[in-house]
Design a protein around this motif. Structure first.
Motif, PDB file in Angstrom:
ATOM      1  N   ASP A 178     -94.466 -40.954  38.483  1.00 13.24           N
ATOM      2  CA  ASP A 178     -93.294 -41.451  37.758  1.00 13.24           C
ATOM      3  C   ASP A 178     -92.489 -40.250  37.271  1.00 13.24           C
ATOM      4  N   ILE A 179     -91.296 -40.534  36.756  1.00 11.88           N
ATOM      5  CA  ILE A 179     -90.407 -39.472  36.287  1.00 11.88           C
ATOM      6  C   ILE A 179     -89.504 -40.056  35.212  1.00 11.88           C
ATOM      7  N   THR A 180     -89.145 -39.246  34.225  1.00  8.59           N
ATOM      8  CA  THR A 180     -88.242 -39.714  33.178  1.00  8.59           C
ATOM      9  C   THR A 180     -87.536 -38.527  32.542  1.00  8.59           C
ATOM     10  N   VAL A 181     -86.529 -38.814  31.748  1.00 13.27           N
ATOM     11  CA  VAL A 181     -85.824 -37.806  30.959  1.00 13.27           C
ATOM     12  C   VAL A 181     -86.041 -38.129  29.493  1.00 13.27           C
ATOM     13  N   ILE A 213     -81.437 -41.584  37.064  1.00 12.80           N
ATOM     14  CA  ILE A 213     -82.477 -41.383  38.073  1.00 12.80           C
ATOM     15  C   ILE A 213     -82.941 -42.741  38.593  1.00 12.80           C
ATOM     16  N   TRP A 214     -83.102 -42.824  39.901  1.00 12.33           N
ATOM     17  CA  TRP A 214     -83.633 -44.023  40.544  1.00 12.33           C
ATOM     18  C   TRP A 214     -84.913 -43.654  41.286  1.00 12.33           C
ATOM     19  N   VAL A 215     -85.963 -44.426  41.032  1.00 15.87           N
ATOM     20  CA  VAL A 215     -87.289 -44.120  41.563  1.00 15.87           C
ATOM     21  C   VAL A 215     -87.759 -45.264  42.462  1.00 15.87           C
ATOM     22  N   ILE A 230     -86.823 -40.349  45.320  1.00 16.89           N
ATOM     23  CA  ILE A 230     -86.047 -40.244  44.086  1.00 16.89           C
ATOM     24  C   ILE A 230     -84.589 -40.034  44.466  1.00 16.89           C
ATOM     25  N   ARG A 231     -83.710 -40.691  43.753  1.00 12.14           N
ATOM     26  CA  ARG A 231     -82.272 -40.485  43.929  1.00 12.14           C
ATOM     27  C   ARG A 231     -81.632 -40.343  42.548  1.00 12.14           C
TER      28      ARG A 231
END
Length: 516
Positions: A18-21, A96-98, A76-77
Motif C-alpha cells: 500500500d502507499i499513502t501521503v 495517488i491511485w493504487v 500506481i498512477r
C-alpha cells in the motif's frame, strides 16, 4: 541532513502492499502509522518551504511471507482522476491511485520499490524504473518543483557495469570527456549569465535543461570511451540531491558510456543535501558507474583509481587515473573562501597504490575538484587556454604536487574555478645530477553548468568541457576544449609525446612562459 518523522528498516525481498501521503501540521513530529509496516521516503514533498510537511509512506511486506490472499500493489498512477485502464483503482491522498490485487507469485507483476523525484525536468536513469509524468496533488506553492513518483516492478536486474576492462581502441586511442561544475538543482534552476553565438548577453533562462542539452551535444560530438565528473555536480543548498544527480548522469547512461566521479565543495553543502557517502552509494548502483568510495581509513569519500588497458589480450595498463576527494571549505568563519587540502592519508594512499600497481602506465593522471596550490604559482607557464579569474584553492600546501612529480604523473585535471581553462606547466629546477624532473600538466576543465556562474569581472564566457585523448602506440596525451556553439576543437595541445612532456619549459630564459 534532514530527517523524516520516522523510518523503518526495509525488509529483504520486499513488496509494496500500500502507499499513502501523510501531511503533518506544525509542532507535530510523527505520522499515525505503524512503523513496523510503513516505511517513510525521507523527502518532504513540500521541500521544506511550508510550516506543514508532507511525506510519502510505503507499506512493505516480505515476499517470502506473503499468503495467497495478501493484497499487493500491482500498479500506481498519479492524477486528479482515476486511470482509464481496467481494474479497481483505489484512491489515496495526494492524487495517488493504487491498483491492488492478490499476489499470484509473479513478482514482476508487483511494485517492489517507490521513490520521489522533483521537477518537470526530473529523470530516472535506472533500468526498469518508471517515472510518472503526472505530479502528486499536494497543493504545494506553484514555485516549488512538483513531486513525481518513480516505481519499480519486480526485482532490479544486476546493474550494467564495466566488468569488461576499459581498453584503448583498435587504433590505440582512448578518449575521455571531462565534465565539471554542472551545478544541477532541484527543478530547472536559473541561468542569468548566458551568451549567444555572437557573444551577446542573453536574458535569464532555465539552467538545467541547457546543461543537459550541452552535455548531450558534446558526448555525441566526441563519442568518448569514458566520462569523468570532476565535482560540483550539484549546486549548494538544494532540496533533493538524488533528483539533481540523476539529471547529471542520465545523458551519460543513455549513451552507455562508463563514467567515474569525484565530489566538489558544493556537492554535499546545505542542510538538506545528501552526504558524500549517500551520494556515492547512489552513483555506485547506477549503470556504467566506476565510482568507488575508497578505503575507509583514507580521508574523504571517493579515493579510487581506474585503469585503461592495452588492446586485448594484453593486461598491461596504458594509463591509471587516480581520483581523490579534494574536500570542501574550511568550517572556520574567520577563513572566508579558504579550502581544505589533500590529507596525508590520501597522499600515502596514492603512493602505496602507485607502488602496488607496479606498472601503472606512463600516461597516468590525477582527477580532483579543487585545484592544488601550484595552480596559482607565479612561475606557472600557460601553454593553452587562459586564466580569467584567481585560483581559489587550499590555504595550506600539503605538497601532494611534489609526490606527483616524484612518481612521474603526466597531468592533473580539476574544476572549481569556472572560467579558467588553461593547461600549464610549473618549471622544475635542474638537479645536481643534471636531470630535470618531469612536472605534471595542470589543467582546468572549465565549467559546463548553466546554473553556476559563467562570468567574471562583468564579462560572460561560454560554458565548456575538456577532452583528453591517449594514444598508446605513440605514448602521447593530447587535450582540447569544447565550447558552446563551436563546431570543432579549441586550444588543442599535445601534452605528452613518447611518454615524456612535450616542449617542457625551463625556469630561466623561457620566453614562451606566461608568468601569472
Amino acid at each position: 541532513m534532514s530527517s523524516a518523522p520516522h523510518t523503518t528498516t526495509i525488509v529483504a525481498r520486499h513488496v509494496v502492499t500500500d502507499i499513502t501521503v501523510c501531511i503533518i501540521p506544525p509542532k507535530t513530529s510523527t505520522c499515525e502509522l505503524d512503523p513496523r509496516t510503513w516505511h517513510c521516503i525521507e523527502k518532504d514533498l513540500y521541500q521544506y518551504t511550508s510550516q506543514h510537511s508532507a511525506w510519502l509512506y510505503v507499506a512493505l511486506a516480505n515476499e517470502d511471507e506473503l499468503a495467497a490472499e495478501t493484497l499487493v500493489v500491482g500498479d500506481i498512477r498519479a492524477g486528479e482522476r482515476p486511470p482509464s485502464s481496467s481494474g479497481h483503482w483505489n484512491s489515496r491522498p495526494g492524487g495517488i491511485w493504487v491498483l491492488r490485487k492478490k499476489f499470484a507469485g509473479d513478482i514482476d507483476q508487483a511494485v517492489t520499490e517507490v521513490e520521489v523525484l522533483f521537477g518537470t525536468d526530473a529523470v530516472d536513469p535506472r533500468p526498469q524504473w518508471t517515472l510518472m509524468q503526472s505530479p502528486l496533488q499536494i497543493n504545494a506553492q506553484p514555485e516549488i518543483p512538483v513531486a513525481r513518483l518513480s516505481i519499480l516492478h519486480g526485482r532490479a536486474k544486476p546493474r550494467l557495469t564495466a566488468d569488461v576492462p576499459l581498453r584503448v581502441r583498435e587504433d590505440s586511442k582512448f578518449k575521455i570527456v571531462q565534465i565539471s561544475d554542472t551545478h544541477m538543482v532541484t527543478g530547472v534552476g536559473v541561468c542569468n549569465d548566458a551568451i549567444d553565438e555572437q557573444g551577446n548577453d542573453l536574458p535569464e533562462s532555465e539552467a538545467d535543461p541547457l546543461t543537459v542539452r550541452f552535455i548531450g551535444e558534446i558526448l555525441d560530438a566526441e563519442k568518448p570511451d569514458l566520462v569523468i565528473l570532476t565535482g560540483d555536480q550539484l549546486h549548494h543548498d538544494i532540496t533533493d540531491s538524488q533528483t539533481a544527480l540523476f539529471k547529471v548522469v542520465a545523458p551519460i547512461i543513455e549513451r552507455s558510456i562508463p563514467f567515474a566521479a569525484v565530489f566538489g565543495n558544493h556537492d554535499s553543502e546545505g542542510s538538506h543535501a545528501l552526504s558524500r557517502t549517500a551520494q556515492m552509494s547512489i552513483l555506485q548502483n547506477l549503470p556504467f558507474s566506476l565510482s568507488e568510495p575508497g578505503p575507509e581509513q583514507v580521508d574523504g569519500v571517493g579515493n579510487f583509481y581506474v585503469q585503461i588497458l592495452a588492446p586485448a589480450p594484453s593486461e598491461l595498463p596504458v594509463s591509471t587515473l587516480y581520483f581523490l576527494d579534494s574536500h570542501s571549505k574550511l568550517p572556520s568563519t574567520t577563513l572566508n573562501n579558504r579550502y581544505d587540502h589533500i590529507k596525508p592519508s590520501q597522499i600515502d594512499w596514492f603512493k602505496t597504490t602507485f607502488q602496488s600497481l607496479r606498472n601503472a602506465g606512463n600516461l597516468s593522471f590525477v582527477i580532483i575538484h579543487i585545484p592544488l596550490p601550484e595552480f596559482k604559482d607565479r612561475h606557472l607557464c600557460i601553454r593553452s587556454g587562459q586564466r580569467r579569474e584567481p585560483t581559489e584553492g587550499p590555504s595550506f600546501n600539503s605538497h601532494f604536487y611534489d609526490a606527483l612529480v616524484d612518481y612521474g604523473i603526466s597531468a592533473v585535471g580539476c574544476g572549481h574555478d569556472h572560467v579558467n581553462d588553461f593547461a600549464a606547466l610549473l618549471p622544475q629546477q635542474t638537479q645536481h645530477d643534471g636531470k630535470t624532473p618531469q612536472s605534471p600538466w595542470l589543467c582546468y576543465g572549465g565549467a559546463s553548468g548553466f546554473g553556476g556562474y559563467g562570468s567574471y569581472a562583468g564579462k560572460r564566457f561560454y560554458r565548456r568541457m575538456r577532452v583528453w585523448e591517449l594514444n598508446a602506440s605513440a605514448g602521447s596525451l593530447k587535450t582540447w576544449m569544447r565550447l558552446e556553439y563551436a563546431i570543432g576543437r579549441t586550444d588543442e595541445l599535445m601534452l605528452m609525446e613518447n611518454g615524456v612532456v612535450a616542449d617542457p619549459p625551463v625556469r630561466k630564459n623561457d620566453r614562451s612562459c606566461i608568468v601569472t
